[in-house]
Design an enzyme around this catalytic site. Structure first.
Site, PDB file in Angstrom:
ATOM      1  N   GLY A   1       0.849  -1.207   0.047  1.00 40.73           N
ATOM      2  CA  GLY A   1       0.081   0.057  -0.018  1.00 40.73           C
ATOM      3  C   GLY A   1       0.831   1.153  -0.065  1.00 40.73           C
ATOM      4  O   GLY A   1       0.724   2.013  -0.932  1.00 40.73           O
ATOM      5  N   GLU A   2       1.546   1.540   1.252  1.00 42.33           N
ATOM      6  CA  GLU A   2       2.482   2.933   1.323  1.00 42.33           C
ATOM      7  C   GLU A   2       3.867   2.637   0.926  1.00 42.33           C
ATOM      8  O   GLU A   2       4.599   3.500   1.660  1.00 42.33           O
ATOM      9  CB  GLU A   2       2.095   3.632   2.656  1.00 42.33           C
ATOM     10  CG  GLU A   2       0.694   3.843   2.622  1.00 42.33           C
ATOM     11  CD  GLU A   2       0.167   4.561   4.172  1.00 42.33           C
ATOM     12  OE1 GLU A   2       0.957   4.316   5.093  1.00 42.33           O
ATOM     13  OE2 GLU A   2      -0.760   5.204   4.235  1.00 42.33           O
TER      14      GLU A   2
END
Length: 146
Positions: free
Chosen positions: A39-40
Site C-alpha cells: 500500500g504505502e
C-alpha cells in the site's frame, strides 16, 4: 531498502506517491530497481552496494522528500515523510524473502522511533548503529557509546 511514505495532514496519497516515485527513481542508478511494494511502501534493490551505501541513498531520498514543497487544492506546504529500513546481502541474509523481512523490521523500528528516519537492520540485538547527518558512526552497545 524498504520505504513507507506518509502524506502530510490533509494530503492525498495519490499526490505523494508519484512525487516519491520520481525522487526515488532520480536517486538511484540505472542498474538499481525500485518499485511499489504494498500500500504505502516502496522497495529498492541496489546491486553492488553495501549497507552504508544503501543508507546514504535512503537518507538522500528521505531528505529530498522532506524538503519537497507540494500543494493541492489551495493547500500549500504539504509534506511527505519517509520511514525506511535497510538490510544488506550477504551480511544480513542471502535469501530475498529474508532480506525483505529484515528491511521491513528495520522500517517498523524507524516508525516506532518517531518516523521520518532510516534504520539499519542488525542481527545483533544488543547493539545498533546510529548516524548523525554527516554519517559519523557511533556504535552503542549496552548503553555505552564507542
Amino acid at each position: 531498502m524498504k520505504f513507507s511514505f506518509r502524506p502530510g495532514r490533509g494530503q492525498r496519497a495519490f499526490i505523494s506517491f508519484p512525487v516519491a516515485e520520481q525522487v526515488i527513481q532520480a536517486s538511484i542508478r540505472e542498474m538499481d530497481l525500485a518499485f511499489r511494494y504494498g500500500g504505502e511502501e516502496f522497495l529498492a534493490i541496489l546491486p553492488k552496494t553495501d549497507k552504508f551505501g544503501a543508507l546514504a541513498v535512503a537518507e538522500r531520498i528521505r531528505k529530498t522528500l522532506e524538503k519537497s514543497d507540494l500543494s493541492f487544492l489551495g493547500q500549500k506546504d504539504l509534506r511527505i515523510s519517509l520511514s525506511g529500513g535497510v538490510s544488506s546481502y550477504p551480511v544480513d541474509g542471502e535469501q530475498g524473502d529474508s532480506l525483505v523481512k529484515f528491511a521491513d523490521e528495520a522500517m517498523y523500528r524507524a516508525k516506532n522511533k518517531g518516523k521520518n528516519r532510516i534504520e539499519l537492520f542488525s542481527l545483533e540485538k544488543r547493539a545498533y548503529e546510529r548516524f548523525d547527518d554527516k554519517f559519523k558512526s557511533v556504535i552503542t552497545i549496552n548503553g555505552s557509546d564507542f
